[in-house]
Design a protein around this motif. Structure first.
Motif, PDB file in Angstrom:
ATOM      1  N   ASP A  40       0.826  -1.212   0.000  1.00 59.71           N
ATOM      2  CA  ASP A  40       0.000   0.000   0.000  1.00 59.71           C
ATOM      3  C   ASP A  40       0.860   1.263   0.000  1.00 59.71           C
ATOM      4  OD1 ASP A  40      -2.249  -1.534  -0.020  1.00 59.71           O
ATOM      5  OD2 ASP A  40      -2.778  -1.220   2.085  1.00 59.71           O
ATOM      6  N   ALA A  41       1.936   1.243   0.784  1.00 54.86           N
ATOM      7  CA  ALA A  41       2.806   2.419   0.854  1.00 54.86           C
ATOM      8  C   ALA A  41       3.520   2.651  -0.475  1.00 54.86           C
ATOM      9  CB  ALA A  41       3.821   2.253   1.982  1.00 54.86           C
ATOM     10  N   ASP A  42       3.942   1.571  -1.121  1.00 52.45           N
ATOM     11  CA  ASP A  42       4.591   1.706  -2.429  1.00 52.45           C
ATOM     12  C   ASP A  42       3.613   2.228  -3.475  1.00 52.45           C
ATOM     13  OD1 ASP A  42       7.018   0.884  -1.483  1.00 52.45           O
ATOM     14  OD2 ASP A  42       6.838  -1.190  -2.183  1.00 52.45           O
ATOM     15  N   ASP A  43       2.397   1.702  -3.447  1.00 52.99           N
ATOM     16  CA  ASP A  43       1.407   2.121  -4.437  1.00 52.99           C
ATOM     17  C   ASP A  43       0.994   3.582  -4.254  1.00 52.99           C
ATOM     18  OD1 ASP A  43       1.431  -0.338  -5.636  1.00 52.99           O
ATOM     19  OD2 ASP A  43      -0.304  -1.109  -4.544  1.00 52.99           O
ATOM     20  N   SER A  44       0.966   4.044  -3.006  1.00 51.61           N
ATOM     21  CA  SER A  44       0.573   5.430  -2.744  1.00 51.61           C
ATOM     22  C   SER A  44       1.757   6.390  -2.817  1.00 51.61           C
ATOM     23  CB  SER A  44      -0.077   5.532  -1.361  1.00 51.61           C
ATOM     24  OG  SER A  44       0.857   5.227  -0.336  1.00 51.61           O
ATOM     25  N   GLY A  45       2.963   5.833  -2.926  1.00 53.91           N
ATOM     26  CA  GLY A  45       4.154   6.670  -2.981  1.00 53.91           C
ATOM     27  C   GLY A  45       4.518   7.314  -1.658  1.00 53.91           C
ATOM     28  N   SER A  46       4.016   6.765  -0.554  1.00 51.54           N
ATOM     29  CA  SER A  46       4.234   7.398   0.754  1.00 51.54           C
ATOM     30  C   SER A  46       5.365   6.766   1.554  1.00 51.54           C
ATOM     31  CB  SER A  46       2.942   7.330   1.581  1.00 51.54           C
ATOM     32  OG  SER A  46       2.589   5.976   1.855  1.00 51.54           O
ATOM     33  N   ARG A  47       5.921   5.694   1.054  1.00 51.71           N
ATOM     34  CA  ARG A  47       6.902   4.968   1.858  1.00 51.71           C
ATOM     35  C   ARG A  47       8.134   5.823   2.167  1.00 51.71           C
ATOM     36  NH1 ARG A  47       9.589  -0.872   0.363  1.00 51.71           N
ATOM     37  NH2 ARG A  47       9.873  -1.623   2.482  1.00 51.71           N
ATOM     38  N   HIS A  48       8.643   6.504   1.148  1.00 49.59           N
ATOM     39  CA  HIS A  48       9.839   7.316   1.373  1.00 49.59           C
ATOM     40  C   HIS A  48       9.554   8.473   2.324  1.00 49.59           C
ATOM     41  CE1 HIS A  48       7.778   9.684  -1.699  1.00 49.59           C
ATOM     42  NE2 HIS A  48       8.554  10.705  -1.379  1.00 49.59           N
ATOM     43  N   LEU A  49       8.302   8.956   2.367  1.00 48.66           N
ATOM     44  CA  LEU A  49       7.959  10.044   3.290  1.00 48.66           C
ATOM     45  C   LEU A  49       8.073   9.584   4.742  1.00 48.66           C
ATOM     46  CD1 LEU A  49       4.828  11.516   1.447  1.00 48.66           C
ATOM     47  CD2 LEU A  49       7.191  12.348   1.390  1.00 48.66           C
ATOM     48  N   HIS A  50       7.622   8.368   5.014  1.00 46.66           N
ATOM     49  CA  HIS A  50       7.731   7.832   6.373  1.00 46.66           C
ATOM     50  C   HIS A  50       9.199   7.649   6.764  1.00 46.66           C
ATOM     51  CE1 HIS A  50       3.455   7.309   6.413  1.00 46.66           C
ATOM     52  NE2 HIS A  50       3.464   6.395   5.465  1.00 46.66           N
ATOM     53  N   ILE A  51       9.995   7.195   5.810  1.00 45.22           N
ATOM     54  CA  ILE A  51      11.416   6.963   6.095  1.00 45.22           C
ATOM     55  C   ILE A  51      12.121   8.267   6.435  1.00 45.22           C
ATOM     56  CG2 ILE A  51      13.611   6.208   5.105  1.00 45.22           C
ATOM     57  CD1 ILE A  51      11.841   4.356   3.299  1.00 45.22           C
ATOM     58  N   TRP A  52      11.907   9.275   5.600  1.00 44.52           N
ATOM     59  CA  TRP A  52      12.637  10.520   5.819  1.00 44.52           C
ATOM     60  C   TRP A  52      12.098  11.295   7.017  1.00 44.52           C
ATOM     61  CZ3 TRP A  52      17.093  10.135   4.153  1.00 44.52           C
ATOM     62  CH2 TRP A  52      17.381   9.527   2.931  1.00 44.52           C
ATOM     63  N   ARG A  53      10.834  11.127   7.358  1.00 44.35           N
ATOM     64  CA  ARG A  53      10.333  11.740   8.594  1.00 44.35           C
ATOM     65  C   ARG A  53      11.028  11.115   9.799  1.00 44.35           C
ATOM     66  NH1 ARG A  53       5.470  10.841   7.870  1.00 44.35           N
ATOM     67  NH2 ARG A  53       5.215   8.953   9.092  1.00 44.35           N
ATOM     68  N   LEU A  54      11.169   9.795   9.757  1.00 43.54           N
ATOM     69  CA  LEU A  54      11.855   9.111  10.851  1.00 43.54           C
ATOM     70  C   LEU A  54      13.309   9.558  10.949  1.00 43.54           C
ATOM     71  CD1 LEU A  54      12.071   6.911  13.034  1.00 43.54           C
ATOM     72  CD2 LEU A  54      12.562   5.280  11.204  1.00 43.54           C
ATOM     73  N   LEU A  55      14.014   9.547   9.827  1.00 47.00           N
ATOM     74  CA  LEU A  55      15.424   9.932   9.844  1.00 47.00           C
ATOM     75  C   LEU A  55      15.592  11.396  10.236  1.00 47.00           C
ATOM     76  CD1 LEU A  55      16.736   8.118   6.635  1.00 47.00           C
ATOM     77  CD2 LEU A  55      16.989   7.409   9.011  1.00 47.00           C
TER      78      LEU A  55
END
Length: 395
Positions: free
Chosen positions: A343-358
């Motif tokens: 779901d995260a890959d399809d919505s394009g949101s996965r990298h947003l979660h990663i960079w918010r964490l970092l």
């Protein structure tokens, strides 16, 4: 599997969600088992993403968990598994322990031979028990204990689902039909049944009127949930997706009703953000605080979110005991994690979660209260950064 007096492999095999892990945890807390293995019962989770480096870390950790902290650092930095095992053998040579290894796969350099190397740690009286969904390992084992789904509409499945009503009720035809529809979707798989029962329980707390109405409401959510899967590799998780969607739907209703204005993310977004985890990886409290962008002073609110997600069975809330304290952490079942990643890959949101964490990671001042938590945090941070540099998460 290699036959040895010190190494007895008992494999609990079966598809995901049939609760192979539960019996292993039961062994850990069983009084008779603890008497038979007085020097320690160690539970470790691996998963399909584990590799030799993971195993070296595991060897270091089991030495620490059974009482010897001194060689842990040296073992952790060992360049080869054999060297780590030889260092650990000194500690375990005269100790009778039970090693419980959950979710083992023949992948990333791990195979039967590696397991035999691990068995060299053990004293003659020690034993190794592991669970797997890997057909290769299952065929090689001397003993295979299959775990299968329950009868979809059998007595046990009904009992699990009706437990969500929190009281014994006589169902009318509408509620009975709803219950049968939910049972059909769950297919006797305990992971789905548990999440569905938790979702029904949430409705009993939200709705006015008879508790059995919760079954109909939850069933409607199931029918309305998304059923078309975009990616071929998660087609087999369709029913799990439906149950997770329905349970999150009722949970979001409760969350909105309680008006959590202190949190900018919805409960669905916070659950989806767990897509950054590896399989079998746990997320400690401080990592989640950064992932969900919650203020440092609000750790109690992080725990509240953790408990809320646990309430509907879409995550598992665990407590790691150390230094006479319990540290909360979350773990996501592999089947649910596959869906989150998709779901995260399809919505394009996965990298947003990663960079918010970092972006939210920064050094903490160590003190007696958070030193153990910080160790886990650094491990989690290094893991995320390492994977980000390799491009595994940022594409």
């Amino acid at each position: 599997m290699h036959s040895s007096e010190r190494f007895i492999a008992v494999i609990a095999s079966g598809r995901g969600g049939v609760r192979k892990t539960c019996p292993l945890r039961g062994l850990r807390s069983n009084v008779e088992i603890r008497l038979r293995f007085p020097d320690g019962v160690v539970f470790l989770s691996l998963g399909p993403d584990a590799d030799i480096e993971t195993l070296i870390h595991v060897v270091s950790k089991i030495v620490k968990n059974t009482g010897d902290h001194k060689p842990g650092k040296k073992i952790h930095s060992a360049p080869h598994l054999q060297e780590a095992v030889e260092l650990a053998r000194v500690w375990f040579r005269a100790r009778r322990c039970l090693f419980l290894v959950d979710d083992l796969w023949d992948a990333n350099g791990i195979d039967g031979n590696v397991l035999y190397i691990l068995s060299e740690i053990m004293d003659d009286g020690s034993r190794l028990v592991f669970s797997t969904r890997d057909d290769v390992l299952a065929k090689e084992a001397e003993t295979n204990i299959p775990f299968e789904a329950k009868e979809p509409r059998g007595r046990e499945a009904r009992q699990v689902l009706q437990a969500g009503l929190e009281e014994t009720v006589i169902l009318d035809k509408k509620s009975e039909d709803a219950l049968n529809d939910i049972l059909r979707v769950c297919g006797g798989v305990l992971l789905r049944l548990g999440a569905a029962a938790a979702g029904v329980r949430e409705y009993t707390r939200l709705v006015t009127g008879p508790h059995e109405d919760a079954l109909s409401r939850y069933n409607n959510d199931l029918k309305n949930s998304q059923t078309s899967l975009v990616r071929q590799e998660v087609l087999q998780y369709g029913p799990v997706r439906n149950v997770v969607d329905a349970s999150l739907h009722v949970l979001q209703k409760r969350w909105d009703h309680e008006q959590h204005e202190w949190c900018a993310m919805s409960i669905r977004e916070m659950h989806l953000s767990l897509c950054i985890l590896k399989k079998q990886q746990v997320a400690p409290l401080l990592m989640l605080q950064r992932l969900w962008d919650i203020k440092k002073a609000d750790t109690n609110r992080v725990v509240e979110v953790m408990k809320t997600l646990n309430d509907v069975g879409v995550v598992e809330l665990q407590y790691r005991s150390d230094l006479e304290k319990n540290f909360p952490q979350l773990k996501v079942h592999d089947d649910i994690l596959d869906i989150l990643v998709c779901d995260a890959d399809d919505s394009g949101s996965r990298h947003l979660h990663i960079w918010r964490l970092l972006g939210n990671y920064c050094p903490l001042e160590l003190n007696e209260e958070n030193v153990e938590e910080e160790v886990e945090e650094k491990s989690a941070q290094n893991n995320i950064q390492k994977r980000s540099k390799l491009g595994w998460l940022c594409c």
